[in-house]
Write a protein that holds these residues in place. Structure first.
Motif, PDB file in Angstrom:
ATOM      1  N   SER A  30      74.149 -17.260  -0.272  1.00 44.44           N
ATOM      2  CA  SER A  30      73.402 -16.991  -1.508  1.00 44.44           C
ATOM      3  C   SER A  30      74.288 -17.000  -2.743  1.00 44.44           C
ATOM      4  O   SER A  30      73.807 -17.194  -3.860  1.00 44.44           O
ATOM      5  N   GLU A  31      75.577 -16.802  -2.547  1.00 47.11           N
ATOM      6  CA  GLU A  31      76.525 -16.914  -3.665  1.00 47.11           C
ATOM      7  C   GLU A  31      76.869 -18.371  -3.976  1.00 47.11           C
ATOM      8  O   GLU A  31      77.545 -18.654  -4.966  1.00 47.11           O
ATOM      9  N   PHE A 247      63.736 -14.610   2.820  1.00 42.67           N
ATOM     10  CA  PHE A 247      64.161 -15.712   3.688  1.00 42.67           C
ATOM     11  C   PHE A 247      65.648 -15.590   4.013  1.00 42.67           C
ATOM     12  O   PHE A 247      66.402 -14.947   3.281  1.00 42.67           O
ATOM     13  N   ASP A 248      66.086 -16.293   5.077  1.00 40.13           N
ATOM     14  CA  ASP A 248      67.533 -16.456   5.259  1.00 40.13           C
ATOM     15  C   ASP A 248      68.024 -17.465   4.223  1.00 40.13           C
ATOM     16  O   ASP A 248      68.950 -17.205   3.471  1.00 40.13           O
ATOM     17  N   THR A 249      67.371 -18.640   4.155  1.00 37.74           N
ATOM     18  CA  THR A 249      67.656 -19.607   3.089  1.00 37.74           C
ATOM     19  C   THR A 249      66.323 -20.144   2.582  1.00 37.74           C
ATOM     20  O   THR A 249      65.475 -20.564   3.375  1.00 37.74           O
ATOM     21  N   ALA A 250      66.132 -20.119   1.285  1.00 40.81           N
ATOM     22  CA  ALA A 250      64.878 -20.618   0.711  1.00 40.81           C
ATOM     23  C   ALA A 250      64.712 -22.101   0.998  1.00 40.81           C
ATOM     24  O   ALA A 250      63.607 -22.566   1.329  1.00 40.81           O
ATOM     25  N   GLU A 277      66.032 -14.799  -1.135  1.00 42.03           N
ATOM     26  CA  GLU A 277      66.912 -14.766   0.029  1.00 42.03           C
ATOM     27  C   GLU A 277      67.458 -13.369   0.303  1.00 42.03           C
ATOM     28  O   GLU A 277      67.737 -12.608  -0.626  1.00 42.03           O
ATOM     29  N   LEU A 278      67.630 -13.073   1.588  1.00 45.91           N
ATOM     30  CA  LEU A 278      68.181 -11.768   1.965  1.00 45.91           C
ATOM     31  C   LEU A 278      69.592 -11.593   1.411  1.00 45.91           C
ATOM     32  O   LEU A 278      70.001 -10.479   1.072  1.00 45.91           O
ATOM     33  N   GLY A 279      70.325 -12.694   1.292  1.00 46.73           N
ATOM     34  CA  GLY A 279      71.664 -12.625   0.714  1.00 46.73           C
ATOM     35  C   GLY A 279      71.656 -12.079  -0.702  1.00 46.73           C
ATOM     36  O   GLY A 279      72.598 -11.400  -1.126  1.00 46.73           O
ATOM     37  N   LEU A 283      73.574  -8.837  -2.180  1.00 44.97           N
ATOM     38  CA  LEU A 283      74.375  -8.907  -3.409  1.00 44.97           C
ATOM     39  C   LEU A 283      73.878  -7.952  -4.491  1.00 44.97           C
ATOM     40  O   LEU A 283      74.539  -7.760  -5.514  1.00 44.97           O
ATOM     41  N   GLY A 284      72.695  -7.358  -4.284  1.00 44.49           N
ATOM     42  CA  GLY A 284      72.128  -6.447  -5.275  1.00 44.49           C
ATOM     43  C   GLY A 284      71.409  -7.156  -6.402  1.00 44.49           C
ATOM     44  O   GLY A 284      71.054  -6.542  -7.415  1.00 44.49           O
ATOM     45  N   GLU A 285      71.149  -8.459  -6.222  1.00 44.89           N
ATOM     46  CA  GLU A 285      70.482  -9.240  -7.267  1.00 44.89           C
ATOM     47  C   GLU A 285      68.957  -9.197  -7.139  1.00 44.89           C
ATOM     48  O   GLU A 285      68.242  -9.492  -8.084  1.00 44.89           O
ATOM     49  N   VAL A 286      68.483  -8.843  -5.946  1.00 47.12           N
ATOM     50  CA  VAL A 286      67.042  -8.739  -5.676  1.00 47.12           C
ATOM     51  C   VAL A 286      66.814  -7.413  -4.961  1.00 47.12           C
ATOM     52  O   VAL A 286      67.622  -7.003  -4.121  1.00 47.12           O
ATOM     53  N   LYS A 287      65.732  -6.734  -5.289  1.00 47.78           N
ATOM     54  CA  LYS A 287      65.429  -5.457  -4.654  1.00 47.78           C
ATOM     55  C   LYS A 287      64.778  -5.676  -3.288  1.00 47.78           C
ATOM     56  O   LYS A 287      63.945  -6.552  -3.116  1.00 47.78           O
TER      57      LYS A 287
END
Length: 329
Positions: A30-31, A247-250, A277-279, A283-287
């Protein structure tokens, strides 16, 4: 080159290790810190088979890898596995091959672990009851991951073949006895949903395997098995009713997962209903989960980054503990 068998891996690498490796892999993906080319596929019409080549590069770990997975249904008549797989791990600094790893067990481990990572991050902390749909080759890893991240009192197992479900439940009760979770087979798919806090489906079904309207508030749902646009193990109602969808990867899910593609095409949901994405949660970018009443949904179709990161971690532990067979070529 180090050769690592399933038995070698089991000596040194636990499900907990795999879950942490998958969390790292999802974060790296995700990064945008990995390179994942499209997998190559070669059809083998003569044998009704197919070979898949899944490569990835992870700069952060100086690791390159390619998993080779074949599907040869006629192998059963030869007494051989119908889905043989091997993982080749390479040095990202020199390009040299470091290890050849049992790809079948690696896949079971990292696929169970990615669900375990999602369950750990998204499920309620007080979850007590689990439901598992499907008892195929990936099911044991899925079951262990669920009970590894939550102290479940009971997991109800459903399969379209009840005898197979009973055999699986009895075997898992013995193999996973150290988790102190009661594992029971049920004859009706909806019986498994009663009071279920965590629901995991790992089938190749083209029709939903449970009634989504019976999923209780606060439950967490994992869709693991369906990996083509035609497969749909998750009911459309749960996709519609879920408060958050990850998702794992969108890229992978929106291209391959019928669980999401079919309701999207029907207009039952839109891409705006998906949380990402769960990543990004890691990373704290999505709740992630924000309340005890939210229904959370995680869908995975897999990515080669999971294989490479997990293989790299296995290799490092194997060197540390002097496990495996060194081969000079």
């Amino acid at each position: 080159m180090l050769m690592l068998t399933k038995q070698d891996i089991k000596k040194i690498f636990s499900m907990k290790d795999a879950i942490e490796a998958d969390k790292e892999a999802l974060r790296i993906y995700s990064e945008g810190k990995s390179t994942v080319p499209l997998r190559a596929k070669i059809d083998i019409p003569k044998e009704l088979g197919q070979s898949l080549f899944m490569p990835a590069y992870v700069e952060e770990l100086d690791a390159i890898g390619i998993k080779i997975v074949s599907v040869f249904p006629n192998n059963i008549t030869l007494g051989k596995p119908s889905v043989p797989a091997k993982m080749v791990l390479m040095n990202g600094k020199t390009g040299e091959v470091l290890a050849m790893i049992d790809g079948t067990y690696l896949t079971q481990l990292r696929t169970g672990a990615v669900q375990g990572a999602a369950t750990d991050i998204l499920a309620r902390k007080d979850a007590k009851i689990g439901a598992l749909y499907g008892t195929g080759g990936q099911a044991s890893g899925q079951l262990e991951a669920m009970i590894n991240v939550r102290k479940l009192e009971e997991v109800k197992v459903f399969d379209i073949d009840f005898e197979r479900a009973k055999k699986f439940a009895a075997q898992m009760q013995e193999e996973l006895a150290h988790y102190f979770t009661k594992i029971i087979a049920v004859e009706d798919s909806n019986m498994a949903l009663i009071d279920a806090d965590i629901i995991t489906a790992v089938t190749t079904s083209k029709k939903p395997v449970f009634d989504g309207t019976l999923v209780k508030k606060g439950a967490h749902v994992n869709g693991v098995g369906a990996y083509t646009p035609e497969m749909q193990e998750l009911p459309e109602s749960i996709v519609v009713n879920a408060d958050k969808i990850f998702f794992d990867t969108a890229e992978g899910v929106l291209a391959e997962a019928g669980d999401l593609i079919i309701p999207l095409e029907k207009g039952l949901v839109s891409k705006n209903d998906f949380d990402g994405e769960l990543g990004k949660v890691i990373l704290g970018e999505v709740k992630g989960r924000e309340s005890e009443k939210e229904i959370t949904l995680f869908k995975t179709v897999g990515t080669a980054v999971l294989d490479v990161v997990t293989a790299h971690k296995i290799y490092q532990k194997a060197l540390k503990h002097h496990v495996g067979q060194h081969v000079e070529i």
